[in-house]
Design an enzyme around this catalytic site. Structure first.
Site, PDB file in Angstrom:
ATOM      1  N   HIS A 140     -44.935 162.644  77.774  1.00  0.00           N
ATOM      2  CA  HIS A 140     -43.862 163.615  77.579  1.00  0.00           C
ATOM      3  C   HIS A 140     -43.216 163.246  76.250  1.00  0.00           C
ATOM      4  O   HIS A 140     -43.306 162.087  75.815  1.00  0.00           O
ATOM      5  CB  HIS A 140     -42.824 163.528  78.695  1.00  0.00           C
ATOM      6  CG  HIS A 140     -43.353 163.938  80.043  1.00  0.00           C
ATOM      7  ND1 HIS A 140     -43.497 163.057  81.083  1.00  0.00           N
ATOM      8  CD2 HIS A 140     -43.777 165.147  80.494  1.00  0.00           C
ATOM      9  CE1 HIS A 140     -43.988 163.701  82.139  1.00  0.00           C
ATOM     10  NE2 HIS A 140     -44.175 164.970  81.809  1.00  0.00           N
TER      11      HIS A 140
ATOM     12  N   ASP B  95     -41.240 160.275  76.810  1.00  0.00           N
ATOM     13  CA  ASP B  95     -41.980 159.025  77.040  1.00  0.00           C
ATOM     14  C   ASP B  95     -42.253 158.395  75.681  1.00  0.00           C
ATOM     15  O   ASP B  95     -42.228 157.168  75.518  1.00  0.00           O
ATOM     16  CB  ASP B  95     -43.349 159.270  77.705  1.00  0.00           C
ATOM     17  CG  ASP B  95     -43.234 159.843  79.102  1.00  0.00           C
ATOM     18  OD1 ASP B  95     -42.342 159.410  79.850  1.00  0.00           O
ATOM     19  OD2 ASP B  95     -44.053 160.717  79.453  1.00  0.00           O
TER      20      ASP B  95
HETATM   21  C1  GLO Z   1     -45.885 168.289  87.984  1.00  0.00           C
HETATM   22  C2  GLO Z   1     -46.806 168.249  86.857  1.00  0.00           C
HETATM   23  C3  GLO Z   1     -46.413 167.212  85.818  1.00  0.00           C
HETATM   24  C4  GLO Z   1     -47.055 167.544  84.500  1.00  0.00           C
HETATM   25  C5  GLO Z   1     -46.561 166.673  83.393  1.00  0.00           C
HETATM   26  C6  GLO Z   1     -47.192 167.003  82.072  1.00  0.00           C
HETATM   27  O1  GLO Z   1     -46.104 168.919  88.984  1.00  0.00           O
HETATM   28  O2  GLO Z   1     -48.112 168.055  87.302  1.00  0.00           O
HETATM   29  O3  GLO Z   1     -46.794 165.930  86.228  1.00  0.00           O
HETATM   30  O4  GLO Z   1     -48.426 167.438  84.598  1.00  0.00           O
HETATM   31  O5  GLO Z   1     -45.181 166.831  83.297  1.00  0.00           O
HETATM   32  O6  GLO Z   1     -46.682 168.165  81.570  1.00  0.00           O
END
Ligand code: GLO
Ligand code: MG
Length: 344
Positions: free
Chosen positions: A49, A52
């Site tokens: 993210h 992150d």
């Molecule tokens: C939640 C999502 C989340 C995304 C992550 C990347 O349900 O799967 O984990 O994959 O934020 O955008």
């Protein structure tokens, strides 16, 4: 030559066990510890993210954000780990309570777009190949609270601003039908690809499939993979598992339904997934009960199941299956799959 797969996960996949009903069950670990686990376990890349990559992003100056992104890039280079994707986290800030791009408040919509442009700049700094949009709060709890047609236009407008901000960046939309929303505006891969077609550069907008999200939409993830690939749009993948229609469980890949997992791998194989550098990510979480010393197992096990099912997919007797199909003997085809998975 059969394709080789490359694997990744994100720092959030080494989560600490908190849920809406209770606090963490494992001590909070640093980013460096998570990166070390990833690299020690032989994964090829990390997903990010934006925050992150640069924690507390909203309270930092642009110069500071870019400086920290560059430092992260050096850290990744030293560890020999690539950055697969960067995703703007548009669901934590007080500015995104009513949604990001589709918020009813223009100030909040502007925040979401600005943050997404910063996310693109971070991605460039760390050589992230793709921007992922999980449109977490783009939907409604109360149908009458938002105008669905206008929301689609807001989504297109936001994606267009991103495409215009950077002429090379590619965007993959990660659909999910619900949670945290009652109904999300982009619940399936079909919606994601249709949205892509409305933007100023559809060739740079694709999709990311997550097994659990497809299952939550009542769909078979293998069919979602085939559909996206038939459109040339599967640019990333979150494999995991899900036991029916409940909260998003992010279980280890294959943990709930081996046959559904097997069919996802067959779909990846027939479409040559990975040939253009795409990664297989495991968006899985440890069980809340997991002890610190077993903290990586859901990831390592997901990859193990993937590789074992890959052997199964490659060893499947296609000739025999085709003969059964020609004879419309789906009864025995069904049993043939079960026998194959059971080891005979
Ligand atoms: C939640 C999502 C989340 C995304 C992550 C990347 O349900 O799967 O984990 O994959 O934020 O955008
Ligand atoms: Mg995901």
């Amino acid at each position: 030559m059969q394709g080789k797969y490359r694997f990744c996960f994100g720092p959030w996949n080494l989560s600490e066990g908190q849920d809406p009903y209770g606090p963490p069950t494992r001590p909070v670990q640093s980013f460096d510890w998570k990166l070390e686990q990833l690299s020690k376990a032989g994964f090829d890349a990390m997903m990010f993210h934006d925050d992150d990559a640069v924690p507390d992003i909203d309270n930092k100056s642009r110069a500071q954000i870019m400086k920290e992104a560059r430092a992260l890039k050096r850290k990744l280079d030293n560890a020999g780990v690539e950055a697969e994707i960067v995703a703007p986290r548009l669901w934590f800030s007080p500015m995104t309570i009513d949604g990001g791009y589709t918020s009813n408040d223009p100030k909040c919509r502007r925040y979401a777009i600005e943050r997404s442009l910063t996310c693109i700049d971070i991605a460039n700094e760390i050589d992230g190949k793709l921007i992922v949009l999980w449109l977490a709060r783009e939907g409604s709890y109360i149908r009458e609270s938002k105008n669905g047609r206008r929301s689609v236009e807001f989504l297109v407008e936001a994606i267009n601003k991103m495409l215009a901000h950077d002429k090379k960046i590619r965007i993959a939309i990660e659909p999910k039908p619900n949670e945290p929303m009652d109904h999300a505006y982009i619940p399936t891969i079909g919606h994601a690809i249709a949205l892509a077609s409305l933007t100023i550069d559809p060739t740079r907008v694709g999709a990311l499939i997550e097994s659990a999200h497809a299952i939550l939409a009542g769909l078979d993830p293998a069919d979602e993979i085939d559909f996206a690939c038939a459109c040339g749009k599967l640019w990333s993948l979150h494999l995991n598992d899900q036991n029916g229609l409940k909260f998003d469980q992010d279980k280890p890949f294959g943990s709930n339904n081996l046959r559904v997992a097997f069919n996802q791998i067959r779909a990846l194989e027939r479409n040559g997934y990975g040939k253009n550098g795409e990664f297989v990510a495991f968006d899985v979480h440890p069980f809340r009960t997991t002890k610190v010393e077993h903290w990586m197992q859901h990831l390592v096990n997901s990859r193990r199941t993937f590789l074992r099912l890959l052997e199964k997919a490659r060893a499947f007797d296609e000739k025999k299956a085709q003969a059964l199909i020609a004879d419309r003997n789906y009864q025995d085809l069904d049993q043939m799959v079960l026998d194959h998975l059971m080891g005979r």
